[in-house]
Design a protein around this motif. Structure first.
Motif, PDB file in Angstrom:
ATOM      1  N   ASP A  86     -21.996 -63.404  75.176  1.00  0.00           N
ATOM      2  CA  ASP A  86     -22.052 -64.736  74.565  1.00  0.00           C
ATOM      3  C   ASP A  86     -20.682 -65.385  74.699  1.00  0.00           C
ATOM      4  OD1 ASP A  86     -22.772 -66.993  73.167  1.00  0.00           O
ATOM      5  OD2 ASP A  86     -22.591 -66.039  71.192  1.00  0.00           O
ATOM      6  N   THR A  87     -20.555 -66.339  75.610  1.00  0.00           N
ATOM      7  CA  THR A  87     -19.277 -66.996  75.863  1.00  0.00           C
ATOM      8  C   THR A  87     -19.362 -68.489  75.574  1.00  0.00           C
ATOM      9  OG1 THR A  87     -19.715 -67.514  78.187  1.00  0.00           O
ATOM     10  CG2 THR A  87     -18.817 -65.316  77.693  1.00  0.00           C
ATOM     11  N   CYS A  88     -18.220 -69.133  75.541  1.00  0.00           N
ATOM     12  CA  CYS A  88     -18.173 -70.584  75.365  1.00  0.00           C
ATOM     13  C   CYS A  88     -16.915 -71.117  76.014  1.00  0.00           C
ATOM     14  CB  CYS A  88     -18.198 -70.956  73.883  1.00  0.00           C
ATOM     15  SG  CYS A  88     -16.720 -70.430  72.970  1.00  0.00           S
ATOM     16  N   LEU A  89     -16.905 -72.425  76.248  1.00  0.00           N
ATOM     17  CA  LEU A  89     -15.696 -73.105  76.709  1.00  0.00           C
ATOM     18  C   LEU A  89     -15.008 -73.719  75.499  1.00  0.00           C
ATOM     19  CD1 LEU A  89     -16.962 -74.916  79.937  1.00  0.00           C
ATOM     20  CD2 LEU A  89     -15.338 -73.015  79.831  1.00  0.00           C
ATOM     21  N   THR A 128      -5.449 -72.852  73.653  1.00  0.00           N
ATOM     22  CA  THR A 128      -4.310 -73.230  74.505  1.00  0.00           C
ATOM     23  C   THR A 128      -4.154 -74.729  74.740  1.00  0.00           C
ATOM     24  OG1 THR A 128      -5.547 -73.150  76.588  1.00  0.00           O
ATOM     25  CG2 THR A 128      -4.624 -71.067  75.782  1.00  0.00           C
ATOM     26  N   GLY A 129      -5.174 -75.516  74.451  1.00  0.00           N
ATOM     27  CA  GLY A 129      -5.115 -76.942  74.743  1.00  0.00           C
ATOM     28  C   GLY A 129      -5.805 -77.307  76.040  1.00  0.00           C
ATOM     29  N   LYS A 130      -6.258 -76.301  76.812  1.00  0.00           N
ATOM     30  CA  LYS A 130      -7.064 -76.519  78.005  1.00  0.00           C
ATOM     31  C   LYS A 130      -8.353 -75.734  77.854  1.00  0.00           C
ATOM     32  CE  LYS A 130      -4.390 -77.757  82.108  1.00  0.00           C
ATOM     33  NZ  LYS A 130      -5.296 -78.840  82.486  1.00  0.00           N
ATOM     34  N   TYR A 131      -9.432 -76.308  78.389  1.00  0.00           N
ATOM     35  CA  TYR A 131     -10.704 -75.605  78.287  1.00  0.00           C
ATOM     36  C   TYR A 131     -10.650 -74.271  79.029  1.00  0.00           C
ATOM     37  CZ  TYR A 131     -13.252 -79.278  75.905  1.00  0.00           C
ATOM     38  OH  TYR A 131     -13.697 -80.163  74.958  1.00  0.00           O
ATOM     39  N   ALA A 132     -11.137 -73.249  78.357  1.00  0.00           N
ATOM     40  CA  ALA A 132     -11.177 -71.910  78.933  1.00  0.00           C
ATOM     41  C   ALA A 132     -12.426 -71.199  78.420  1.00  0.00           C
ATOM     42  CB  ALA A 132      -9.936 -71.112  78.546  1.00  0.00           C
ATOM     43  N   ARG A 133     -12.954 -70.286  79.240  1.00  0.00           N
ATOM     44  CA  ARG A 133     -14.139 -69.533  78.826  1.00  0.00           C
ATOM     45  C   ARG A 133     -13.702 -68.227  78.175  1.00  0.00           C
ATOM     46  NH1 ARG A 133     -19.207 -70.175  79.237  1.00  0.00           N
ATOM     47  NH2 ARG A 133     -19.052 -71.818  80.834  1.00  0.00           N
ATOM     48  N   VAL A 134     -14.191 -68.028  76.942  1.00  0.00           N
ATOM     49  CA  VAL A 134     -13.874 -66.832  76.164  1.00  0.00           C
ATOM     50  C   VAL A 134     -15.146 -66.342  75.484  1.00  0.00           C
ATOM     51  CG1 VAL A 134     -11.522 -67.644  75.698  1.00  0.00           C
ATOM     52  CG2 VAL A 134     -13.344 -68.145  74.047  1.00  0.00           C
ATOM     53  N   VAL A 135     -15.065 -65.156  74.889  1.00  0.00           N
ATOM     54  CA  VAL A 135     -16.160 -64.676  74.049  1.00  0.00           C
ATOM     55  C   VAL A 135     -16.234 -65.561  72.809  1.00  0.00           C
ATOM     56  CG1 VAL A 135     -16.991 -62.750  72.645  1.00  0.00           C
ATOM     57  CG2 VAL A 135     -15.918 -62.298  74.862  1.00  0.00           C
ATOM     58  N   ARG A 136     -17.429 -66.050  72.509  1.00  0.00           N
ATOM     59  CA  ARG A 136     -17.601 -66.900  71.328  1.00  0.00           C
ATOM     60  C   ARG A 136     -17.303 -66.099  70.054  1.00  0.00           C
ATOM     61  NH1 ARG A 136     -20.734 -71.356  71.294  1.00  0.00           N
ATOM     62  NH2 ARG A 136     -21.911 -70.570  73.108  1.00  0.00           N
ATOM     63  N   ASN A 137     -16.532 -66.689  69.148  1.00  0.00           N
ATOM     64  CA  ASN A 137     -16.237 -65.999  67.881  1.00  0.00           C
ATOM     65  C   ASN A 137     -16.051 -67.021  66.760  1.00  0.00           C
ATOM     66  OD1 ASN A 137     -13.641 -67.071  68.252  1.00  0.00           O
ATOM     67  ND2 ASN A 137     -12.765 -65.127  68.950  1.00  0.00           N
ATOM     68  N   LYS A 138     -15.648 -66.534  65.602  1.00  0.00           N
ATOM     69  CA  LYS A 138     -15.498 -67.384  64.426  1.00  0.00           C
ATOM     70  C   LYS A 138     -14.512 -68.519  64.682  1.00  0.00           C
ATOM     71  CE  LYS A 138     -14.141 -67.189  59.542  1.00  0.00           C
ATOM     72  NZ  LYS A 138     -13.679 -66.332  58.422  1.00  0.00           N
ATOM     73  N   GLY A 142     -14.390 -67.052  83.974  1.00  0.00           N
ATOM     74  CA  GLY A 142     -13.673 -66.745  82.747  1.00  0.00           C
ATOM     75  C   GLY A 142     -12.279 -67.331  82.768  1.00  0.00           C
ATOM     76  N   GLY A 143     -11.670 -67.405  81.594  1.00  0.00           N
ATOM     77  CA  GLY A 143     -10.326 -67.962  81.506  1.00  0.00           C
ATOM     78  C   GLY A 143     -10.323 -69.469  81.664  1.00  0.00           C
ATOM     79  N   HIS A 144      -9.160 -70.013  82.023  1.00  0.00           N
ATOM     80  CA  HIS A 144      -8.994 -71.461  82.069  1.00  0.00           C
ATOM     81  C   HIS A 144      -9.791 -72.124  83.188  1.00  0.00           C
ATOM     82  CE1 HIS A 144      -5.272 -70.770  79.599  1.00  0.00           C
ATOM     83  NE2 HIS A 144      -5.770 -71.836  79.022  1.00  0.00           N
ATOM     84  N   ARG A 145     -10.351 -73.273  82.857  1.00  0.00           N
ATOM     85  CA  ARG A 145     -10.938 -74.137  83.875  1.00  0.00           C
ATOM     86  C   ARG A 145      -9.787 -74.760  84.668  1.00  0.00           C
ATOM     87  NH1 ARG A 145     -15.444 -74.748  85.948  1.00  0.00           N
ATOM     88  NH2 ARG A 145     -15.928 -76.915  85.466  1.00  0.00           N
TER      89      ARG A 145
END
Length: 352
Positions: free
Chosen positions: A263-266, A271-281, A181-184
């Motif tokens: 249900d998460t996504c990158l 923030t401008g950096k890929y991070a894993r969060v809960v997918r939303n609108k 989770g969070g930033h890659r």
């Protein structure tokens, strides 16, 4: 020598740095007092904030703890045209939430805290373990820390990054799987893809000889045991600690990350950096739109996040979380850590 012996801790469990105030001194000290390794998240902190965090933690524990910092490769300020494009991509959300964007067009974007000043601040407190995310700091910084016999770790998401960390002389490497989770932590690539935690660990065999700490999707002692049996020297847990009282998440955040399956996504739209969060609108609608580099994009979306929180429109907020079939539940840091230790010991005592 065992990783635990190198750090003078009892158990191969590391609490991940959770930027945003989630890994509080109370959390860090509790983890360390129980024989594991707590970590302060100081990547966004000013020298004054670093001083306050270190003082508060040292008042609560005399055990080893770590401090984590960000290494930003490109600190050049974005051009006006880049900023305008990024703001235009966000205009609809400003309008929907009743935010006047005119001030943002005029506001000068600020650079993140200077890492040299951050390191000078933390060195005053003799923090024994320093970890880095997003890259490798300058030789000058590494030299200063080594002169104080600091144990140094950096985070990798690929075998190439891990080799670079080992070759430059770090004492250990944190291997971050795609589930985290969070930033890659990627620094040789964008980080929008990569091996899962188990495969990443397997790829290190025969190439990486320094201690390996794996992270990504790890929520309980059984999983920690499994990775140690596969060759990991320790495991780092982030999302599991978000469920603790000391993280101080609100009930809506807890509810969002407690769903199973999650249900998460990158995404880099927050923030401008890929991070894993809960997918939303917001993540879905912004997927192919312009976003500025880290940390400037976060300065443009922070006002959206604050207003969305005020209006309880959580589809516009980042709920950082890892991807795992195992979900946590609300409890204290002490309760969670004791359970992790107990389950780890029980699992390791069983025959394969």
């Amino acid at each position: 020598m065992l990783f635990t012996d190198l750090l003078n801790i009892d158990f191969p469990i590391v609490q991940a740095p959770l930027v945003g105030g989630y890994s509080s001194p109370e959390m860090v000290a509790t983890v360390s007092n129980l024989g594991c390794l707590g970590t302060l998240a100081l990547g966004n902190s000013s020298p004054e904030q670093i001083e306050a965090q270190c003082l508060a933690t040292q008042a609560l524990t005399d055990k080893p703890f770590a401090a984590n910092f960000f290494v930003i490769q490109n600190q050049s300020s974005p051009g006006d045209s880049e900023k305008v494009k990024a703001l235009q991509a966000l205009d609809a959300y400003y309008t929907e939430l009743g935010i006047d964007p005119s001030c943002l067009y005029q506001e000068k974007l600020s650079k993140r805290p200077d890492i040299h000043e951050q390191i000078e601040a933390v060195m005053a407190f003799n923090v024994p373990i320093i970890t880095f995310t997003f890259g490798i700091p300058s030789i000058d910084i590494l030299k200063k820390l080594r002169e104080k016999s600091t144990f140094l770790m950096a985070t990798a998401t690929t075998i190439d990054e891990a080799k670079m960390i080992q070759d430059i002389g770090f004492d250990a490497v944190v291997l971050q799987g795609i589930e985290a989770g969070g930033h890659r932590a990627s620094f040789l690539s964008e980080g929008n893809k990569g091996p899962d935690t188990s495969l990443l660990l397997q790829q290190m065999k025969g190439s990486i000889s320094i201690p390996k700490i794996v992270t990504g999707g790890i929520m309980n002692g059984q999983q920690i045991s499994n990775y140690i049996k596969q060759g990991a020297d320790a495991c780092q847990l982030g999302t599991a600690y978000l469920f603790t009282h000391e993280a101080k998440l609100n009930e809506d955040y807890i509810a969002a990350i407690q769903k199973s399956p999650i249900d998460t996504c990158l995404t880099k739209t927050f923030t401008g950096k890929y991070a894993r969060v809960v997918r939303n609108k917001f993540t879905q609608e912004m997927e192919n739109k312009t976003a500025m580099d880290f940390p400037y994009q976060s300065q443009l979306t922070s006002v959206i996040q604050r207003k969305a929180a005020e209006l309880k429109k959580f589809e516009y907020m980042p709920f950082w979380t890892g991807s795992s079939d195992v979900r946590g539940y609300k409890q204290s840091t002490e309760s969670l850590t004791r359970q992790l230790i107990s389950d780890l010991q029980l699992s390791l005592s069983r025959k394969n």
